[in-house]
Enzyme design. Structure first.
Site, PDB file in Angstrom:
ATOM      1  N   ASN A 195       0.861  -1.177   0.000  1.00  0.00           N
ATOM      2  CA  ASN A 195       0.000   0.000   0.000  1.00  0.00           C
ATOM      3  C   ASN A 195       0.903   1.233   0.000  1.00  0.00           C
ATOM      4  OD1 ASN A 195      -1.764   2.099   0.529  1.00  0.00           O
ATOM      5  ND2 ASN A 195      -2.870   1.042   2.154  1.00  0.00           N
ATOM      6  N   GLU A 249      -6.859  -1.662   5.233  1.00  0.00           N
ATOM      7  CA  GLU A 249      -6.865  -1.686   3.774  1.00  0.00           C
ATOM      8  C   GLU A 249      -6.125  -2.907   3.245  1.00  0.00           C
ATOM      9  OE1 GLU A 249      -6.616   2.682   2.073  1.00  0.00           O
ATOM     10  OE2 GLU A 249      -5.394   2.522   3.865  1.00  0.00           O
ATOM     11  N   HIS A 254      -9.582   6.607  -1.529  1.00  0.00           N
ATOM     12  CA  HIS A 254      -9.559   5.883  -0.249  1.00  0.00           C
ATOM     13  C   HIS A 254     -10.686   4.851  -0.197  1.00  0.00           C
ATOM     14  CE1 HIS A 254      -7.573   9.722   1.525  1.00  0.00           C
ATOM     15  NE2 HIS A 254      -6.631   8.846   1.221  1.00  0.00           N
ATOM     16  N   ARG A 292      -1.834  19.116   0.773  1.00  0.00           N
ATOM     17  CA  ARG A 292      -2.804  19.475  -0.268  1.00  0.00           C
ATOM     18  C   ARG A 292      -3.825  20.469   0.264  1.00  0.00           C
ATOM     19  NH1 ARG A 292      -4.194  13.363  -1.675  1.00  0.00           N
ATOM     20  NH2 ARG A 292      -2.740  12.973   0.017  1.00  0.00           N
ATOM     21  N   ARG A 350      -2.285  -1.540  -3.899  1.00  0.00           N
ATOM     22  CA  ARG A 350      -3.273  -0.472  -3.865  1.00  0.00           C
ATOM     23  C   ARG A 350      -2.903   0.549  -4.940  1.00  0.00           C
ATOM     24  NH1 ARG A 350      -2.960   4.906  -0.366  1.00  0.00           N
ATOM     25  NH2 ARG A 350      -5.035   5.754  -0.722  1.00  0.00           N
ATOM     26  N   ASP A 370       3.231  16.819   9.244  1.00  0.00           N
ATOM     27  CA  ASP A 370       2.845  15.704  10.105  1.00  0.00           C
ATOM     28  C   ASP A 370       2.009  16.228  11.268  1.00  0.00           C
ATOM     29  OD1 ASP A 370       3.048  13.644  12.295  1.00  0.00           O
ATOM     30  OD2 ASP A 370       4.209  12.605  10.761  1.00  0.00           O
TER      31      ASP A 370
END
Length: 394
Positions: free
Chosen positions: A7, A380, A179, A237, A90, A278
């Protein structure tokens, strides 16, 4: 069947080696803070764990390091790469070409590459993971699982933009959503927990952030769109922004389109607001009194609350909201900030429950809360492994 899940995120790599269909996890681990001097890499098994801090400049170096750890003669978990039957990848953007899990060949890789411009922080990393895995695990089937697949149930009223129709019919410009493996996994876990599958909002908060409105187990709206760049405020972003700002930067400030793209994707979001990308660093600074960091956290929560309100209207009601992913699962600070002053919607959290850390599905709402507030650890990797196994056995 041993399946390795890779992933590759925008700044991280999660990996997991599983035996399917037994759902046995042989090992798992991750690399975070890729591109920084303080990248962390971990490997965990049922009996031991390893952790290293070292510079990992890019995804290729990271994946090679993962392979070396798996094959380590003393502490590794496999003796040969031939033990791995399949590698599940992924892939963030499948465009209009992929609505289901597929075996990877050159045509598939070409399509993934064609979509680089729509997911510039992700699809290149995803393809890099595929290329490296093909070299290292040459005898394994390479399988792609697409983030966009879960959102294919959105109605036209939700996925269509108010632009000339030919841009959809001829150029496939529409809302795709991302996602998807995470939203699918946690919504199913929440439905199973609640014994009710009617009206749920899933909130995936990590370096990338998105939300989905899920009705009767199907996605009916989501915050990301044509690419994974819009919607909520993210690590680097900007999320939603008036498109006129882009033209202003080009026409009045002298930016090139590529420079604007770089600003909005790599220099904005929490990084642009605080100097940190972060959230752990931002929360620590906010607690020290850093006003920029405190405001950025408040802005982040504000946009999430607005989207909760919009999706409650879209769903015509709300049974539960679900927090997941790195920030959603681990930041009691952000969960509290998001759920503050939401009593009109029947959302109220229990402060003490919110502080508890667990790997299980848990409620953090107060007894008076009309809406359930759940923390559901995403997996995931399991979702990808399950889809890979189903494809290979059908």
């Amino acid at each position: 069947m041993k399946i390795l899940i890779i992933n590759s995120g925008s700044s991280s790599i999660k990996y997991q080696l599983m035996v399917m269909p037994e759902n046995e996890v042989i090992c798992s681990g991750m690399i975070d803070r890729i591109g920084l001097e303080t990248s962390n890499i971990t490997l965990k098994t049922a009996t031991a764990s390893r952790e290293e801090t070292l510079p990992i400049p890019n995804h290729k170096v990271g994946l090679q390091k993962v392979a070396n750890m798996l094959l380590d003669p003393e502490k590794g978990v496999i003796k040969s790469t031939s033990e791995i039957a399949a590698v599940g990848h992924r892939v963030v953007h499948g465009g209009s070409d992929f609505s289901a899990t597929v075996k990877i060949d050159e045509k598939v890789k070409d399509k993934i590459k064609q979509l680089f411009e729509l997911a510039p922080l992700h699809n290149p990393a995803n393809l890099e993971g595929i290329n490296v895995a093909e070299e290292i695990f040459s005898s394994a089937e390479q399988i792609a699982v697409f983030d966009t697949a879960f959102h294919q149930t959105m109605p036209e009223v939700a996925y269509k933009y108010a632009i000339p129709n030919y841009l959809l019919t001829e150029n496939k410009v529409r809302v795709y959503g991302f996602h998807g493996t995470s939203h699918k996994y946690v919504s199913e876990k929440a439905i199973n927990y609640l014994k009710d599958n009617s009206k749920i909002i899933t909130i995936h908060l990590g370096n990338g952030c998105s939300m989905a409105a899920v009705k009767d187990g199907k996605c009916i709206d989501t915050s990301m769109g044509f690419s994974p760049s819009n919607g909520l405020i993210m690590g680097t972003r900007a999320g939603d922004i008036d498109q006129s700002v882009i033209f202003y930067m080009i026409k009045n400030l002298g930016y090139t389109p590529d420079e604007v793209n770089a600003v909005l994707l790599k220099q904005s979001g929490m990084l642009g607001l605080t100097g940190y990308s972060d959230l752990r660093d931002i929360e620590a600074e906010a607690e020290k009194g850093n006003k920029d960091c405190l405001l950025a956290l408040q802005m982040n929560a504000y946009r999430i609350r607005k989207t909760i309100g919009a999706y409650a209207a879209t769903l015509n009601g709300l049974n539960a909201i679900v927090f997941t992913a790195g920030i959603g699962e681990n930041s009691s600070y952000m969960r509290n900030l998001i759920c503050t002053d939401m009593d009109y919607f029947g959302i109220e959290i229990d402060v003490e429950k919110n502080k508890i850390r667990s790997k299980e599905v848990r409620e953090i709402n107060s007894e008076n809360s009309i809406v359930k507030v759940l923390v559901v650890p995403t997996d995931e990797e399991y979702e990808i492994a399950n889809q890979v196994f189903q494809l290979l056995n059908n």
